[in-house]
Every structure is written in C-alpha cells, then in structure tokens.
Design an enzyme around this catalytic site. Sequence first.
Site, short mmCIF file in Angstrom:
data_model
loop_
_atom_site.label_atom_id
_atom_site.label_comp_id
_atom_site.label_asym_id
_atom_site.label_seq_id
_atom_site.Cartn_x
_atom_site.Cartn_y
_atom_site.Cartn_z
N LEU A 133 14.01 0.81 -4.08
CA LEU A 133 12.94 1.54 -4.76
C LEU A 133 11.86 1.82 -3.72
O LEU A 133 11.62 1.00 -2.83
CB LEU A 133 12.33 0.71 -5.90
CG LEU A 133 13.18 0.44 -7.15
CD1 LEU A 133 12.39 -0.42 -8.13
CD2 LEU A 133 13.63 1.72 -7.80
N ASP A 134 11.20 2.96 -3.83
CA ASP A 134 10.10 3.27 -2.92
C ASP A 134 9.01 2.20 -3.02
O ASP A 134 8.85 1.56 -4.06
CB ASP A 134 9.47 4.61 -3.28
CG ASP A 134 10.40 5.78 -3.04
OD1 ASP A 134 11.41 5.60 -2.35
OD2 ASP A 134 10.10 6.88 -3.56
N ASN A 135 8.26 2.06 -1.95
CA ASN A 135 7.13 1.11 -1.95
C ASN A 135 6.21 1.33 -3.13
O ASN A 135 5.76 0.39 -3.77
CB ASN A 135 6.37 1.25 -0.63
CG ASN A 135 5.11 0.40 -0.57
OD1 ASN A 135 4.07 0.80 -1.07
ND2 ASN A 135 5.21 -0.75 0.06
#
Length: 294
Positions: A133-135
């Site tokens: 998942l993106d930051n």
Amino acid sequence: MPLKEIIIPRDAVGQRVADYLRSALPDLPESVLRRIFASRDVKLDGVRVSRDQRLQEGQCLKVYIPDTSSGSFSAAPSLPVVYEDDDVLLVNKRAGISVEPDARGGVTLTNLCQEYVRRTNPDAFPPAACHRLDNKTCGLCLFAKNQQALDILQDVFRSRKLEKYYVCLVRGIMKPPEAVCHAWLVKDALHARVRITDHQEPGAKPVSTGYETLESGPVSRLRVHLITGRTHQIRAHLAALGHPLLGDDLYGDRDFNRREKARSLKLCAVSLTIDTDGRLPALDGKTFTIDPPF
C-alpha cells in the site's frame, strides 16, 4: 535525543513542515510536535526552520525527537491486528507509515509486524508483506508468517485470485455514477510517479479500475474495485478521469485540497477476499472488512 532524518519526497513538495511531520510521524503527539518547534529542534538542509516553512523535493529534514525513555513519545507505535492465524497476519495500516523501507526512513509496517511476532516467538519467521500500500494510503495489508504462506499468497496476488476494494473521496460528481474504466499506466521511476494514457505505448501496462458512487456531491465518496494492482493506480486513474482524490497533492488539485482542509490522502483499503484454491483453507471464502477513518 534521537535524530530522525528524512529526504523530502516529490509528493510532499509545498507542504508545511508541521503538516508533513504529522503524516511522517503519525504517532507523534501534538504536544511533542509543539515542543520540538518551540525548542528549534527541526532543521531543513541544516537550517533551523519554523512549522510553516514549505518543503521542496530532495531537501534533508532533521528532527530531534525527545528521548523515548521519558514516556512522551513512542518510537514503536502499536500494531492494529485485524486477523491472525499460523500462516498470516492481517493489519490495518495507518496512513503515513511505509510498508517497507524507502526514502522517508523511520519505522515501517514490516518492522512493526516482525516486532509483534518476536514478542511471543523470537525465532519465528519474520513476517513478509504479500502486497503493498502507498505510504499515504491506509487500510488492510496482509503479511505471511512462514515461507510457504508467502509463496502461496504472492502467487494469489500475482494471478489476481482475490478481490480488493477501497473507499475514497474525490472531487466532483462521477458521470456515470458507476463504471469499470480501462486505460494504460506508464511508470516514471525518475520522478516517483505514474501517468495514465488511453493507448498502448512502450512500457505501458493495462489497468482496470471499477467504481460505484456511495455519496454524490462536490466531494463524492466512492467504493473502488482494484481489478489490476499497479503503482498509484487508483490515484492516477481517477485523476485522469477528472476526479482526483481529496488530499492528493501529487496527482490531485492542491487548491481544492486546501479549501477542503484535507491534510491527508482520503484513500483506504477496506475489503479483502482471497482464494487460495484450498492451499490456505482458513482464508478461503472469508472477506475481511474495516471502516475507513474518514
């Protein structure tokens, strides 16, 4: 006093130092953040700065954090576990923490999962992420607790034998209110972003994104079906459709974000269903869900 050093990424350009630190250090209490600035313990490229200083890509941000022994700040935030068995660990990732090490530095979700498992079994297999998942994205993230489970689940994600749904807030009213959209995605590794095109070109990969409108208005709430799982797919694809995500300064509308006082990306992985063809029977047929924090 521990030193935190961060290289400012592209998607933080233009943010105030204080706002970025709230995102980069999600477990840092506001009282400690105020004390850090009052003590002039924040430096940008070696120069002490105020909380309102705007950031530029590639700058070096150094923050001197109060000693954790004082009890004022926890360097190892708690791990919100959604489900666990002998094979997997499913956690609710908070926004602002990276799944694996990156230019932002600091504690990662993988670090937290490994520490969590070591508390009860120091010799255990270190949990490994099955997907990313993106930051800035929050929500369900799955880790494997042994090599066999990791191999199986990586195959599941690679062959798309799963259903992943997200909830997000976007600018404007979707027309039509429900659709499945197809396009091509090209990675720009140099600038750590992607772009969407309506035709195939060298390096482009096909993407499919489904959505349905849950609430419609100047800011609409969508349920998004991530059919393919490319880097930044939802953010870039919806922006290309003219409906950028609220809080997305990289692909979105910064003026709109500021008007709506959106300090974080409004994107959450809320549902995960996996089919392992009987290889991990405890997971087959189960759907895991959480509520988004917005």
